[in-house]
Structure formats: C-alpha cells, structure tokens
Write an enzyme that holds these catalytic residues in place. Sequence first.
Site, short mmCIF file in Angstrom:
data_model
loop_
_atom_site.label_atom_id
_atom_site.label_comp_id
_atom_site.label_asym_id
_atom_site.label_seq_id
_atom_site.Cartn_x
_atom_site.Cartn_y
_atom_site.Cartn_z
N CYS A 234 2.80 1.76 12.31
CA CYS A 234 3.95 2.18 11.90
C CYS A 234 4.51 3.22 12.29
CB CYS A 234 3.18 2.80 10.32
SG CYS A 234 2.72 1.32 9.23
N GLY B 253 0.69 -1.22 -0.10
CA GLY B 253 0.06 -0.03 0.09
C GLY B 253 0.92 1.16 0.18
N THR B 254 1.84 1.26 0.86
CA THR B 254 2.95 2.44 0.83
C THR B 254 3.34 2.69 -0.40
OG1 THR B 254 3.53 1.66 3.07
CG2 THR B 254 4.91 3.30 1.80
N SER C 288 -3.76 -2.52 -0.30
CA SER C 288 -3.02 -3.48 -0.01
C SER C 288 -3.22 -4.96 0.84
CB SER C 288 -2.27 -2.85 1.60
OG SER C 288 -1.30 -3.73 2.02
N GLY C 289 -2.44 -5.80 0.12
CA GLY C 289 -2.99 -7.33 0.41
C GLY C 289 -3.23 -7.87 1.69
N THR D 135 10.05 -8.01 -12.12
CA THR D 135 9.23 -9.26 -12.57
C THR D 135 8.00 -9.44 -11.44
OG1 THR D 135 11.30 -10.36 -13.38
CG2 THR D 135 9.65 -11.98 -12.72
#
Length: 416
Positions: A329, A77-78, A203-204, A241
């Site tokens: 964070c 996400g960052t 973000s995952g 990749t």
Amino acid sequence: MVSMSGSRTCYFDNNATTPVAPEVVDAMLPFLTERWGNPSSAYRFGSEVGAHLDAAREKVAALIGAEPREVVFTSCGTESNNAAWASALHVTSKRHIVTTAVEHSANTSHAEVLRKRGFDVTLLPVGSDGTLDLQSLEQALRPDTALVSVMWANNETGVLFPVAEVAALCRSKGVLCHTDAVQVPGKLPIDVRALGVDMLSLSGHKLNAPKGIGLLYIKRRTRFQPFVVGGHQEKGRRAGTENVPYIVGFGRAAELALSHLAEENTRVRALRDRVETTLLESVPHTTLNGAREPRLPNTTNLAFDFIEAEAVLMLLDRAGICASSGSACTTGSLDPSHVLSAMGLSPMRARGSLRFSLGRYNTDADVDHLLAHLPGIISRLRAISPLNPQHPDNDRYDVAAARARHEQGMAQAPGD
Ligand SMILES: *Cc1c(COP(=O)(O)O)cnc(C)c1O
C-alpha cells in the site's frame, strides 16, 4: 502456481493478497449468473438471494465467534477501519484517538487526516522487536479519549499485539476499543467475546476471498454511526445494495479459513520456519525483524545488510518469485517502511528488508525454488554494492559517503 504467461510462480506475498480459493469461486458463480436478484426485494427471486446473504453472515460470524447481527459487510478492510474510527468520533464529543505507529496505512493515513481536522491522535511507539508496551498505552489514555485502535497482527512483521489486554484496559477506562484483525483469520483462532473488543475489521482478500469485500464486527449495544449513509441495508449501518456474490464468497472463505487453521499452524508454519532458518543460517549479515513469538505462523521479515530490497525483488521476479519489501500500500513512496522505522531499524537495514508471507497453496517445492535462488541473488548484489565493507573497490570508494547518500534515500519499496 502457474502465471498468466504460463511460467511457474512462487507466491510468497500472502499478506498483500491471497488467491481466490476455487471453492469460493464455485460458491460465487451462481450469484454472478442466474441468481442476480436484489436481496431487499419482496418477491422470491430477490428474497431467496437474501437467504444466502443471511447464511454467509452466519459463516463469517462463526469465524470470529460473533452473532450474525453483529456483522456489517463493507467494501474492504480499509472501509471497516475508517468506519470504526468515524463512528467512534461521531457518537461522542471526545476528540482524542490512540493508535500505534505501525498500523496499516488505512489507519495511519486516517490519523493524518484527523489531525488536520483538529482531532488529537497519539501514535504509540513499539519496541525494537515490534511489540507494544501496555504501560505506554495506559499513560496515553485521557478523559477525552474516544477510541483506542490497535492492530492485532502486523502485516509486515507478523508480530502480534496483546489485544485482549488492550481491550480490558479500555473497558476499565470506559474507552471504545477497535482492532484491525485483517491479518488474523485462518492463522489464529478468533473469539471476539474472549478478546473483548467493541469493533473488529476483516478483509476478504486476505483469506482467499476476492478483493473488495470486508466486514466490521460491532459488538451489540455499541453505539454506531454509519460511514456510508443511504438505504436501510445492514440494519442501517452500511447503506448500498449488498455485494451478494462477494459476500457469499466471503462466507465460503470463512468456512475454509476455519477448517485450515490447524494446517496453517503446522504445515505452513514449518515452511515459513524453513525459509527463515535457512536464510538466517546460510546468508551472512541477515537478521530477523520483529519478535519471534508471539507472531503469525506464515510471516517472516528479514534484513539483508548492504543491499537494496528492491533490487532483490526484481531479480526474484525474474525467477518467478513474488515477495515484498514493506507493504504493497505504500508503493511509490520514497521512505523506508514506517513499521521497520518505528522499530528503530536504520534506513539502510530497513531498505534491505524483505517480507515472505506464506499461505495455503505454498508447497515444499516453492520453498526449494526460493532457497535455490535467493542466497545467490544476495551475494551477487553484495559483490557490486558500494555499501558492502568487503567490496573490492572499498579502498578506492568512499564507503562512508556512499552510505550517507544511501541513508538519505534514493531507492524505494512497495506496500498491503
Ligand atoms: C490488507 C490490510 C488492510 C486493508 O484491507 P483492504 O481490504 O485491502 O482495504 C488493512 N489492515 C491490514 C493489517 C492489512 O493487512
């Protein structure tokens, strides 16, 4: 949930990260073992992997109502936020960005860096309930504004910003609009067309995929300059990749997030409400931080006066309970949460604030466990707190001086 040491873990920190869903692990495993080809290769051993990349892109696009080609996979996400901002400043000579005072550190730190490089950044204030005033946004827009970037859901309070209105205003002024929507998927429906933004970050690891995978939605025909340059991957918008296993996992997590949307707004919301209502009713001197609605269904942020949240977290940890003060964070910083400070909370109240963020795997038993421990922990800490006006030593103790020392800041909290 069972921790690595085998003891019970009650996890109430889903806004910091979420467990990887078993279905996601299953989807990823073949791409960590036998299917390790490079999706850009011409032979079938690679191109077959490429087909799974396409399928994952379709799944995450479906989660947000986008076309697959509008989705660019990133590392997190960052990175998505950084890339959106960098591109907005690259494609124009305009040098002004408008964002809010309560963004994730991915944006507030970027704002600092840009200022040092001579860009102009306006941080919009929020009200005492954490909401955004559209008028202040309108007043902040200038002819040289390159981008407005406003988060959709706040990770600390869950408060939602009116992003559709923000995007409409930006469109009427010809200004690019980006939103950090990292906290939203699986909790609210997302339709980028209806929302009207030009760029959106996800973000995952906030939706039960692994850490280290994210996406940036870029509306078609939006001019975009890549942040990571190199090969032609992601149609030249993000080189390197592709992280195939994680992208495949992200795709599976997107499907699950869509199918769990209703549950998040009924079962998880009810668990959150039980935590919130019980604590507000049973623990004196407790207040809710931020507007009740519109808010994420999984998040509550509560201020417990006269105590340090860090001390509560240590005692909760001993009972196998994970929660948070502020954002993971900003761990190690000595300041109270920048979000709660921007809402005008006193440093004392901000330092006594705890966030509980629930998720798919929380149960009634988890909530029982939390509610069995937290009120007792708070009264034990209050009984020994010099900040407490009811403290038995109060007549011997200089409360005003203690409070002043406290306000100046001695303790510290972690951050997302
Ligand atoms: C977690 C979070 C991020 C950062 O995402 P990463 O994938 O950890 O880089 C950004 N914005 C918000 C609102 C978040 O909660």
